[in-house]
Design a protein around this motif. Structure first.
Motif, PDB file in Angstrom:
ATOM      1  N   PRO A 130       0.993  -1.228   0.014  1.00 42.44           N
ATOM      2  CA  PRO A 130       0.132  -0.003  -0.082  1.00 42.44           C
ATOM      3  C   PRO A 130       0.778   1.338  -0.042  1.00 42.44           C
ATOM      4  CG  PRO A 130      -0.687  -1.479   1.808  1.00 42.44           C
ATOM      5  CD  PRO A 130       0.613  -2.090   1.376  1.00 42.44           C
ATOM      6  N   GLU A 131       0.270   2.167  -0.724  1.00 40.41           N
ATOM      7  CA  GLU A 131       1.107   3.579  -0.784  1.00 40.41           C
ATOM      8  C   GLU A 131       1.445   4.110   0.701  1.00 40.41           C
ATOM      9  OE1 GLU A 131       2.277   5.335  -3.077  1.00 40.41           O
ATOM     10  OE2 GLU A 131       2.392   7.356  -2.286  1.00 40.41           O
ATOM     11  N   ALA A 132       0.596   3.950   1.572  1.00 42.05           N
ATOM     12  CA  ALA A 132       0.810   4.607   2.686  1.00 42.05           C
ATOM     13  C   ALA A 132       2.150   3.888   3.474  1.00 42.05           C
ATOM     14  CB  ALA A 132      -0.295   4.504   3.746  1.00 42.05           C
ATOM     15  N   VAL A 133       2.272   2.718   3.450  1.00 40.96           N
ATOM     16  CA  VAL A 133       3.238   1.879   3.483  1.00 40.96           C
ATOM     17  C   VAL A 133       4.750   2.266   2.958  1.00 40.96           C
ATOM     18  CG1 VAL A 133       4.283  -0.579   4.165  1.00 40.96           C
ATOM     19  CG2 VAL A 133       1.619   0.117   4.519  1.00 40.96           C
ATOM     20  N   ARG A 134       4.470   2.404   1.717  1.00 36.95           N
ATOM     21  CA  ARG A 134       5.628   2.719   1.090  1.00 36.95           C
ATOM     22  C   ARG A 134       6.063   4.401   1.495  1.00 36.95           C
ATOM     23  NH1 ARG A 134       4.160   2.587  -5.292  1.00 36.95           N
ATOM     24  NH2 ARG A 134       1.781   1.898  -4.164  1.00 36.95           N
ATOM     25  N   THR A 135       5.246   5.043   1.655  1.00 38.99           N
ATOM     26  CA  THR A 135       5.427   6.466   2.209  1.00 38.99           C
ATOM     27  C   THR A 135       6.481   6.396   3.427  1.00 38.99           C
ATOM     28  OG1 THR A 135       3.739   7.317   1.019  1.00 38.99           O
ATOM     29  CG2 THR A 135       4.664   8.622   2.514  1.00 38.99           C
ATOM     30  N   GLU A 136       5.757   5.660   4.259  1.00 37.98           N
ATOM     31  CA  GLU A 136       6.370   5.767   5.641  1.00 37.98           C
ATOM     32  C   GLU A 136       7.713   5.047   5.572  1.00 37.98           C
ATOM     33  OE1 GLU A 136       7.021   3.691   9.406  1.00 37.98           O
ATOM     34  OE2 GLU A 136       6.440   2.698   7.677  1.00 37.98           O
ATOM     35  N   ARG A 137       7.944   4.039   5.041  1.00 42.13           N
ATOM     36  CA  ARG A 137       9.307   3.246   4.832  1.00 42.13           C
ATOM     37  C   ARG A 137      10.266   4.223   4.278  1.00 42.13           C
ATOM     38  NH1 ARG A 137       7.401  -2.984   3.406  1.00 42.13           N
ATOM     39  NH2 ARG A 137       6.097  -3.082   5.339  1.00 42.13           N
ATOM     40  N   LEU A 138       9.791   4.866   3.165  1.00 40.95           N
ATOM     41  CA  LEU A 138      11.088   5.760   2.568  1.00 40.95           C
ATOM     42  C   LEU A 138      11.188   6.652   3.513  1.00 40.95           C
ATOM     43  CD1 LEU A 138      12.061   6.699  -0.271  1.00 40.95           C
ATOM     44  CD2 LEU A 138      10.244   8.058  -0.656  1.00 40.95           C
ATOM     45  N   ALA A 139      10.404   7.467   4.280  1.00 40.97           N
ATOM     46  CA  ALA A 139      10.952   8.462   5.204  1.00 40.97           C
ATOM     47  C   ALA A 139      11.721   7.910   6.263  1.00 40.97           C
ATOM     48  CB  ALA A 139       9.676   8.982   5.939  1.00 40.97           C
ATOM     49  N   ARG A 140      11.680   6.610   6.593  1.00 42.80           N
ATOM     50  CA  ARG A 140      12.550   6.178   7.576  1.00 42.80           C
ATOM     51  C   ARG A 140      13.730   5.854   7.238  1.00 42.80           C
ATOM     52  NH1 ARG A 140       8.877   1.371   9.365  1.00 42.80           N
ATOM     53  NH2 ARG A 140      10.611   0.231  10.129  1.00 42.80           N
ATOM     54  N   LEU A 141      13.691   5.112   6.096  1.00 40.57           N
ATOM     55  CA  LEU A 141      15.108   5.116   5.131  1.00 40.57           C
ATOM     56  C   LEU A 141      15.763   6.233   4.879  1.00 40.57           C
ATOM     57  CD1 LEU A 141      17.166   3.141   3.909  1.00 40.57           C
ATOM     58  CD2 LEU A 141      15.829   3.401   1.687  1.00 40.57           C
ATOM     59  N   GLN A 142      15.066   7.352   4.237  1.00 40.92           N
ATOM     60  CA  GLN A 142      16.079   8.581   4.214  1.00 40.92           C
ATOM     61  C   GLN A 142      16.427   9.319   5.231  1.00 40.92           C
ATOM     62  OE1 GLN A 142      13.089  10.633   1.326  1.00 40.92           O
ATOM     63  NE2 GLN A 142      13.941   9.594  -0.276  1.00 40.92           N
ATOM     64  N   GLU A 143      15.715   9.316   6.472  1.00 42.45           N
ATOM     65  CA  GLU A 143      16.037   9.648   7.799  1.00 42.45           C
ATOM     66  C   GLU A 143      17.512   9.218   7.830  1.00 42.45           C
ATOM     67  OE1 GLU A 143      14.939  10.124  12.311  1.00 42.45           O
ATOM     68  OE2 GLU A 143      13.321   9.959  10.872  1.00 42.45           O
ATOM     69  N   GLN A 144      17.591   7.888   8.102  1.00 43.13           N
ATOM     70  CA  GLN A 144      18.829   7.228   8.268  1.00 43.13           C
ATOM     71  C   GLN A 144      20.008   7.497   7.186  1.00 43.13           C
ATOM     72  OE1 GLN A 144      18.557   2.839   9.175  1.00 43.13           O
ATOM     73  NE2 GLN A 144      20.284   2.559   8.113  1.00 43.13           N
ATOM     74  N   LEU A 145      19.525   7.571   5.991  1.00 44.52           N
ATOM     75  CA  LEU A 145      20.677   7.933   4.814  1.00 44.52           C
ATOM     76  C   LEU A 145      21.108   9.109   5.072  1.00 44.52           C
ATOM     77  CD1 LEU A 145      18.723   6.073   1.708  1.00 44.52           C
ATOM     78  CD2 LEU A 145      21.102   5.128   2.903  1.00 44.52           C
ATOM     79  N   GLU A 146      20.322  10.104   5.375  1.00 44.40           N
ATOM     80  CA  GLU A 146      20.489  11.540   5.501  1.00 44.40           C
ATOM     81  C   GLU A 146      21.580  11.736   6.705  1.00 44.40           C
ATOM     82  OE1 GLU A 146      20.524  14.113   3.652  1.00 44.40           O
ATOM     83  OE2 GLU A 146      20.991  15.903   5.061  1.00 44.40           O
TER      84      GLU A 146
END
Ligand code: 5AD
Ligand code: SF4
Length: 458
Positions: A361-377
């Motif tokens: 689901p889109e909401a799950v993708r959005t939430e995972r992307l935010a978590r990954l990006q925070e760590q990568l940043e």
């Protein structure tokens, strides 16, 4: 009055290169460069099809251009609109149906025929050319003028390889760019020599699968990318080399070794991993496991300690569970990337993954992307902060933000601002003194390597 063209490019470095070459072709046809679409007689959109968002952007832009075309027509000016690039390749004639303002459609392997297509437009046709003729384009591109090369600055992309045979299950590239092909060594060297003669100091060899390069050498045998890079490093004036994008499975021993023994090869490598879960990597048809990637990183770091690694990630690939995503976070943390690009999975028509039942689901993708990006940043900032206090060489690219400042790139592809005087194209040793969110600050330490004098005839 000379006609004017505005070329707008979206997407990857291959498109940046193609856009420059289309400008060269059109310059040879008498077109000057327009500052914006509103003053152009010809607008070329060089499009990207990699994710749905990128492709949809083209249609909204075409809507705006159609209104512009009508306004200009009311004022007595004709405007031609050409759609080029990967959306052109993937959608072809469908574009003419959805966007009636478009005059011609040309794919990434046939844009050398732009002049013929424009003549067909003048005859009242709406031509669509999406052939995939291998390498033909490169034999038909005009040589860019020295002035147009110089306008591109001190760093240039050079296409050495195109297309892809890997067929990752999410990716449109094998369909839009076609089968993998490598340009011959001699043609690449000749182009690199022209770039160097025009003052270019840094060449980034590009290809969708650049480390699978196997072009034929002057000895008639296939040369690896490592061998090609060694040859390019010998061109006078070329101070720096980079290459992108690479697949982990094509990272040969000689290429890893080149990071050890080729000083011109910069210590930065973009090596997409996409996911840290073996299950998802298999479903993506990546043909390697997470541990293979970790071991490869160890080999590269053994060859070139301190190398900056960057990567691409896709979150929410069909079937990705929270546990799979956790593996991705873990792999990213273990490697510690200096930079990264991460995307939500986007189902692309015609690719195998698009038909999978278990879409996330889109909401799950959005939430995972935010978590990954925070760590990568956080990793990116840590990498940048760790360079503070070190002395590195900067390739000067342009004047800096403030008077008396210069801007350039570190070997690790970091943007650096520093106070000092040197000409554009010089390589300047600096000490990194501070670190902002998007650039580093530095002071020169002396011992500038000036840019070589340009051949007046070039
Ligand atoms: N959805 C999301 N990201 C994609 N990429 C390629 N195809 C897709 C897709 N269908 C990403 C990959 C690739 C980068 C250029 O774009 O991470 O490495
Ligand atoms: Fe696409 Fe995979 Fe080829 Fe990269 S290697 S261009 S992701 S199919």
């Amino acid at each position: 009055m000379t006609k004017k063209v505005f070329v707008r490019s979206y997407g990857c470095q291959m498109n940046v290169y193609d856009a420059a070459r289309m400008s060269d072709i059109l310059a040879a046809e008498g077109y000057g460069e327009a500052a914006g679409a509103d003053e152009a007689d010809l607008v070329v959109l060089n499009t990207c099809h990699i994710r749905e968002k990128a492709a949809e952007k083209v249609y909204s832009e075409l809507g705006r251009l159609r209104r512009l075309k009508d306004e200009r027509a009311a004022a007595g000016h004709e405007t031609r609109i050409v759609v080029a690039g990967c959306v052109a390749q993937a959608e072809g004639r469908e574009i003419l149906r959805r966007a009636p303002g478009v005059d011609a459609v040309v794919g990434p392997q046939s844009y050398h025929r732009l002049p013929e297509l424009l003549r067909a437009v003048e005859r009242g046709d709406k031509p669509v050319d999406t052939d995939l003729p291998e390498l033909a384009k490169f034999d038909h591109l005009p040589e860019p003028s020295a002035a147009s090369l110089r306008a591109r600055g001190v760093s240039a992309f050079l296409t050495v390889q195109e297309g892809c045979d890997k067929f990752c299950s999410f990716c449109v590239v094998p369909y839009t760019r076609g089968a993998e092909i490598s340009r011959p060594v001699d043609a690449i060297v000749a182009e690199a020599e022209r770039l160097a003669a025009a003052g270019i100091r840094e060449i980034t060899a590009i290809g969708q699968n650049v480390n699978a390069y196997h072009g034929s050498g002057p000895d008639g045998r296939p040369w690896s990318l490592a061998r090609l890079l060694e040859r390019l490093a010998a061109i006078p004036g070329i101070a720096r080399l980079r290459y992108t994008t690479s697949h982990p499975n094509d990272m040969g021993d000689d290429l890893v070794a080149a990071h050890r023994h080729l000083p011109a090869l910069m210590p930065y490598l973009h090596l997409p991993v996409q996911s840290g879960s073996d299950r998802i990597l298999a479903a993506m048809n990546r043909r390697h496991r997470a541990d293979d990637y970790r071991r490869l990183v160890d080999r590269i770091r053994a060859a070139r300690p301190g190398i900056a690694l960057s990567s691409d990630f896709i979150v929410g690939f069909p079937g990705e569970t929270e546990a799979d995503f956790g593996e991705t976070l873990r792999l990213a943390a273990a490697v510690g990337f200096a930079a990264a690009f991460s995307f939500k999975y986007s189902a692309r028509p015609g690719t195998p993954a698009a038909d999978k039942a278990d879409q996330v689901p889109e909401a799950v993708r959005t939430e995972r992307l935010a978590r990954l990006q925070e760590q990568l940043e956080a990793d990116r900032r840590r990498f940048n902060a760790a360079t503070v206090g070190r002395t590195v060489e900067i390739l000067v690219e342009k004047p800096g933000r403030h008077p008396g400042q210069l801007a350039g790139k570190s070997p690790y592809l970091q943007a650096v601002q520093f106070d000092g005087q040197a000409e554009i194209g010089a390589v300047v040793p600096v000490r990194i003194t501070g670190c902002g969110p998007n650039s580093l600050f530095a002071e020169p330490t002396g011992g500038v390597r000036p840019a070589p004098a340009l051949d007046a005839a070039a």
